[in-house]
Design a protein around this motif. Structure first.
Motif, PDB file in Angstrom:
ATOM      1  N   TYR A  66       2.053  -4.766   4.925  1.00 38.93           N
ATOM      2  CA  TYR A  66       1.257  -5.826   4.309  1.00 38.93           C
ATOM      3  C   TYR A  66       1.607  -7.043   4.788  1.00 38.93           C
ATOM      4  CZ  TYR A  66      -0.028  -1.989   1.483  1.00 38.93           C
ATOM      5  OH  TYR A  66      -0.887  -0.796   0.995  1.00 38.93           O
ATOM      6  N   TYR A  82      -0.061  -0.371  -4.715  1.00 40.82           N
ATOM      7  CA  TYR A  82       0.953   0.306  -3.911  1.00 40.82           C
ATOM      8  C   TYR A  82       1.683   1.058  -3.932  1.00 40.82           C
ATOM      9  CZ  TYR A  82       0.659   3.890   0.143  1.00 40.82           C
ATOM     10  OH  TYR A  82       1.360   4.753   0.406  1.00 40.82           O
ATOM     11  N   ASN A 102      -5.460 -11.417   3.472  1.00 38.74           N
ATOM     12  CA  ASN A 102      -6.147 -10.716   3.088  1.00 38.74           C
ATOM     13  C   ASN A 102      -5.241  -9.474   2.246  1.00 38.74           C
ATOM     14  OD1 ASN A 102      -8.750 -11.805   2.958  1.00 38.74           O
ATOM     15  ND2 ASN A 102      -9.920 -10.758   4.306  1.00 38.74           N
ATOM     16  N   ARG A 103      -3.865  -9.946   2.835  1.00 37.33           N
ATOM     17  CA  ARG A 103      -3.112  -8.297   1.916  1.00 37.33           C
ATOM     18  C   ARG A 103      -1.840  -9.659   1.379  1.00 37.33           C
ATOM     19  NH1 ARG A 103      -2.287  -3.133   5.172  1.00 37.33           N
ATOM     20  NH2 ARG A 103      -4.897  -3.002   6.004  1.00 37.33           N
ATOM     21  N   ASP A 115      -0.289  -6.405  -3.332  1.00 40.04           N
ATOM     22  CA  ASP A 115      -1.012  -5.240  -2.486  1.00 40.04           C
ATOM     23  C   ASP A 115       0.158  -4.464  -2.936  1.00 40.04           C
ATOM     24  OD1 ASP A 115      -3.458  -6.764  -3.470  1.00 40.04           O
ATOM     25  OD2 ASP A 115      -3.616  -7.684  -1.220  1.00 40.04           O
TER      26      ASP A 115
END
Length: 219
Positions: free
Chosen positions: A24, A38, A29-30, A34
């Motif tokens: 990540y 998860y 876009n991470r 995030d």
């Protein structure tokens, strides 16, 4: 030039799903949010299904300074990179030297065979390629911070002995993953910081955790 190459390289890696989906850090876009979402999902799912989860967080000592050049260079062709680019990256890393300056006094220069240049936009991408094969199933990370996790599910009526048996099996699987991490570190001349290594059990059970025997120490 480094910026142009890095943009093209990242686009290629993302378009072809070459970077581990469990990484990540330093990716578009991470974010840490995030990764947190998860991790919470997989751990809470285990608890909701009457099980538990066990995670061990790892930290690579001086991560960016420990990128062994020969190891990284040997991995580049496996990513499908053109030969010319592999040669360029090898030239980019090789024949670098360091010196120490204290109070105006300088040491002699010393040639180094590890480390990516600080301040270069290309360095973070090269680091991700270097540790890409570290992130096996059950392992996820954000840049140089990695976590190895295992879990199990059970039933609401499981006895204490059944829970203990499931726990021991979970620890056994975790130890196998940690052994693989340790072997990767030895093969890539990477050391893990023992002082920053922590294990955490996620559980809603009242049954005391009697023993997590022999969680494998990464070197």
């Amino acid at each position: 030039m480094e910026r142009v190459l890095n943009t093209k390289l990242l686009a290629y890696l993302e378009a072809n799903d070459i970077l581990s989906d469990r990484q990540y850090g330093f990716r578009r876009n991470r974010s840490t949010g995030d990764l947190l979402a998860y991790a919470i999902h997989i751990w809470s799912e285990a608890i909701e299904k009457h099980g538990e989860a066990l995670a061990v967080s790892l930290d690579i000592s001086k991560a960016f300074d420990r990128v062994w050049h020969e190891s990284l260079i040997s991995k580049l062709p496996s990513f499908g990179l053109p030969t010319g680019l592999c040669v360029w990256i090898a030239d980019f890393l090789r024949d670098r030297s360091i010196r120490v300056v204290i109070d105006g006094c300088s040491s002699s220069q010393m040639t180094i065979n590890a480390g990516v240049p600080q301040g270069s936009v290309l360095s973070t991408t090269l680091f991700l390629l270097h540790i890409n094969d570290l992130l096996k199933p059950g392992t996820f990370g954000y840049a140089d911070d990695s976590t190895v996790a295992e879990s199990y599910t059970s039933s609401a009526r499981a006895s204490g002995s059944q829970v203990q048996s499931l726990r021991e099996a979970m620890v056994g699987r975790l130890n196998l993953s940690l052994e693989a991490v340790s072997e990767w570190g030895e093969a890539n001349m990477v050391r893990f910081n023992a002082a920053k290594t922590q294990a955490c059990l996620f559980s809603a059970k009242n049954l005391a955790l009697l023993q997590l025997s022999g969680v494998y120490p990464c070197r």
